[in-house]
Design a protein around this motif. Sequence first.
Motif, PDB file in Angstrom:
ATOM      1  N   SER A  73       1.853   5.813  -4.856  1.00 18.78           N
ATOM      2  CA  SER A  73       2.402   7.165  -4.996  1.00 18.78           C
ATOM      3  C   SER A  73       1.705   8.152  -4.064  1.00 18.78           C
ATOM      4  CB  SER A  73       2.266   7.664  -6.434  1.00 18.78           C
ATOM      5  OG  SER A  73       3.017   6.836  -7.270  1.00 18.78           O
ATOM      6  N   LYS A  74       0.389   7.954  -3.852  1.00 17.51           N
ATOM      7  CA  LYS A  74      -0.349   8.835  -2.956  1.00 17.51           C
ATOM      8  C   LYS A  74       0.203   8.749  -1.543  1.00 17.51           C
ATOM      9  CE  LYS A  74      -4.795   8.840  -4.942  1.00 17.51           C
ATOM     10  NZ  LYS A  74      -5.822   7.830  -4.949  1.00 17.51           N
ATOM     11  N   GLU A  75       0.526   7.525  -1.138  1.00 18.95           N
ATOM     12  CA  GLU A  75       1.007   7.330   0.234  1.00 18.95           C
ATOM     13  C   GLU A  75       2.502   7.580   0.370  1.00 18.95           C
ATOM     14  OE1 GLU A  75      -0.387   3.375   1.139  1.00 18.95           O
ATOM     15  OE2 GLU A  75      -2.433   4.040   0.640  1.00 18.95           O
ATOM     16  N   ASN A  76       3.208   7.621  -0.760  1.00 16.86           N
ATOM     17  CA  ASN A  76       4.667   7.796  -0.707  1.00 16.86           C
ATOM     18  C   ASN A  76       5.061   8.862  -1.718  1.00 16.86           C
ATOM     19  OD1 ASN A  76       5.564   5.140   0.910  1.00 16.86           O
ATOM     20  ND2 ASN A  76       3.945   4.618  -0.545  1.00 16.86           N
ATOM     21  N   GLN A  77       4.735  10.113  -1.360  1.00 17.19           N
ATOM     22  CA  GLN A  77       4.861  11.179  -2.347  1.00 17.19           C
ATOM     23  C   GLN A  77       6.293  11.428  -2.806  1.00 17.19           C
ATOM     24  OE1 GLN A  77       2.233  14.324  -2.222  1.00 17.19           O
ATOM     25  NE2 GLN A  77       0.597  12.874  -1.869  1.00 17.19           N
ATOM     26  N   ASN A  78       7.254  11.059  -1.983  1.00 21.49           N
ATOM     27  CA  ASN A  78       8.636  11.336  -2.373  1.00 21.49           C
ATOM     28  C   ASN A  78       9.321  10.174  -3.077  1.00 21.49           C
ATOM     29  OD1 ASN A  78       8.499  13.919  -1.283  1.00 21.49           O
ATOM     30  ND2 ASN A  78       8.961  13.132   0.785  1.00 21.49           N
ATOM     31  N   ALA A  79       8.605   9.077  -3.205  1.00 25.67           N
ATOM     32  CA  ALA A  79       9.242   7.896  -3.811  1.00 25.67           C
ATOM     33  C   ALA A  79       9.586   8.189  -5.273  1.00 25.67           C
ATOM     34  CB  ALA A  79       8.291   6.714  -3.724  1.00 25.67           C
ATOM     35  N   ASN A  80      10.787   7.782  -5.670  1.00 24.92           N
ATOM     36  CA  ASN A  80      11.220   7.962  -7.049  1.00 24.92           C
ATOM     37  C   ASN A  80      11.068   6.620  -7.765  1.00 24.92           C
ATOM     38  OD1 ASN A  80      12.601   8.451  -9.422  1.00 24.92           O
ATOM     39  ND2 ASN A  80      14.624   8.436  -8.448  1.00 24.92           N
ATOM     40  N   LEU A  81       9.934   6.468  -8.452  1.00 24.54           N
ATOM     41  CA  LEU A  81       9.639   5.174  -9.090  1.00 24.54           C
ATOM     42  C   LEU A  81      10.482   4.958 -10.336  1.00 24.54           C
ATOM     43  CD1 LEU A  81       5.729   5.043  -8.991  1.00 24.54           C
ATOM     44  CD2 LEU A  81       7.339   3.741  -7.586  1.00 24.54           C
ATOM     45  N   ILE A  82      10.945   3.730 -10.525  1.00 22.02           N
ATOM     46  CA  ILE A  82      11.598   3.376 -11.782  1.00 22.02           C
ATOM     47  C   ILE A  82      10.711   2.360 -12.490  1.00 22.02           C
ATOM     48  CG2 ILE A  82      13.632   2.351 -12.868  1.00 22.02           C
ATOM     49  CD1 ILE A  82      15.293   3.348 -10.570  1.00 22.02           C
ATOM     50  N   ARG A  83      10.332   2.688 -13.713  1.00 21.77           N
ATOM     51  CA  ARG A  83       9.407   1.826 -14.446  1.00 21.77           C
ATOM     52  C   ARG A  83      10.160   0.917 -15.400  1.00 21.77           C
ATOM     53  NH1 ARG A  83       4.129   3.974 -13.854  1.00 21.77           N
ATOM     54  NH2 ARG A  83       4.258   5.908 -12.691  1.00 21.77           N
ATOM     55  N   LEU A  84      10.167  -0.362 -15.050  1.00 26.45           N
ATOM     56  CA  LEU A  84      10.775  -1.363 -15.937  1.00 26.45           C
ATOM     57  C   LEU A  84       9.678  -2.293 -16.455  1.00 26.45           C
ATOM     58  CD1 LEU A  84      14.029  -2.263 -13.944  1.00 26.45           C
ATOM     59  CD2 LEU A  84      13.838  -0.791 -15.940  1.00 26.45           C
ATOM     60  N   GLY A  85       8.492  -1.722 -16.579  1.00 28.47           N
ATOM     61  CA  GLY A  85       7.348  -2.543 -16.958  1.00 28.47           C
ATOM     62  C   GLY A  85       6.923  -2.362 -18.397  1.00 28.47           C
ATOM     63  N   ILE A  86       7.392  -1.317 -19.018  1.00 24.76           N
ATOM     64  CA  ILE A  86       6.793  -0.935 -20.288  1.00 24.76           C
ATOM     65  C   ILE A  86       7.574  -1.507 -21.466  1.00 24.76           C
ATOM     66  CG2 ILE A  86       5.865   1.038 -21.558  1.00 24.76           C
ATOM     67  CD1 ILE A  86       6.564   2.633 -18.896  1.00 24.76           C
ATOM     68  N   GLY A  87       6.860  -1.922 -22.499  1.00 27.32           N
ATOM     69  CA  GLY A  87       7.506  -2.458 -23.690  1.00 27.32           C
ATOM     70  C   GLY A  87       7.731  -1.374 -24.726  1.00 27.32           C
ATOM     71  N   ASP A  88       8.211  -0.221 -24.284  1.00 27.81           N
ATOM     72  CA  ASP A  88       8.478   0.860 -25.244  1.00 27.81           C
ATOM     73  C   ASP A  88       9.945   1.263 -25.117  1.00 27.81           C
ATOM     74  OD1 ASP A  88       8.249   2.895 -27.082  1.00 27.81           O
ATOM     75  OD2 ASP A  88       6.829   4.088 -25.926  1.00 27.81           O
TER      76      ASP A  88
END
Length: 408
Positions: free
Chosen positions: A28-43
Amino acid sequence: MFKINSSYLKLKAGYLFPEISRRVNNFSKENQNANLIRLGIGDVTKPLPEACCKAMKLAIEEMATESGFHGYGPEQGYSWLREVIAQFDYQSRSCDISPDEIFVSDGSKCDSSNILEILGEGNRIAVTDPVYPVYVDSNVMAGRTGPVESSGRYKGLKYIPINAENDFVAQIPSEPVDLIYLCFPNNPTGAVATAEQLSAWVDYAKTNKSLILFDAAYEAFIQDPKLPHSIYEIDGARDCAIEFRSFSKNAGFTGTRCAFTVIPKSLKGKAPNEENIDLWSLWNRRQSTKFNGVSYIVQRGAESVYSSEGQSQVSKLVSFYMENAGIIKTQLEQMKLTVYGGENAPYVWIQTPEGIDSWGFFDHLLNKANIVGTPGSGFGAAGEGYFRLSAFNSRENVKEAMRRISCI
Ligand SMILES: *Cc1c(COP(=O)(O)O)cnc(C)c1O
């Protein structure tokens, strides 16, 4: 100077989720505009069912009145909740479980850890690999394992692999073990157990006088009507199994907290003098001493899960997540990836492509598609070469994530 519980020093430094955060933060530091999608969480991501919110609001109103106020409730849970659980989750599936064999709690995570308090030292313990890390770490904390080995496995635990080599079936050990943790539908692999497979475990447990600790947190996600939802659908399980259930995943109670544990009164373990002691009494004693129950308001919310409105809303939630799982599975299969799970569980378990390990695949998805998943190796040595994507997300995010994956 006072001493600490040195068993905690045996724990592997929390590796998986901190390492994920570290890599995501760097990215995220190196790619400030990236829109991350989190499919990692078990919630879960969807709001609470309306029926639960209505019931909890009513309960709050009651608590505001002299006549409707509730102080400490029964440590085991209110009988009206235990009765609907027994009726809907067990008796309706021909499981011989009575309301007083159900202990309402604030979570399966704590119950499945705390249960060790009523079990002796020196038990031989088996877990599956990959595994829900709570089962392993709670044994380490309780001093029931040896040190960690370079493989990441602990001495003194028996690991039963569940992977493609054995068709995701937990093989019965050839030697006797005393405690067996089973979780079906499985987190993280999404694997399920058939009635025949569970029968084999029950037979093994009865022959070896062992105890099965059965985690059925994901039973609501079962789509195949032939699959058992409870270990008590298997004859003989009353004499050899404890079951953990939770409202976290079916009704979205991860932040509200309500679960329950079933301890049949016929379940007995051995005391040092060879006497058979029933576990129900020990757990009842433990809960009465150390636990003061789940709030009245939350238990009213859990009760409403069993109303006809609640049942239909919960089944819509489950369908929504299972449609997400289907979208993920279909897209990955179109890309010729080998994919498991996602049919009776909200987790899709991907075999990483030839030559890429679990963390390599993590970096690949993060860098190329800005998607965060969970490396299978974080759940155990046998998870190496696999990757978990969770179906707990919005439809929009799941579709966008799959669109991005299709472009890499
Ligand atoms: C989410 C989950 C639970 C539920 O835990 P709670 O403490 O009830 O929220 C239990 N077991 C597994 C394997 C889970 O993934």
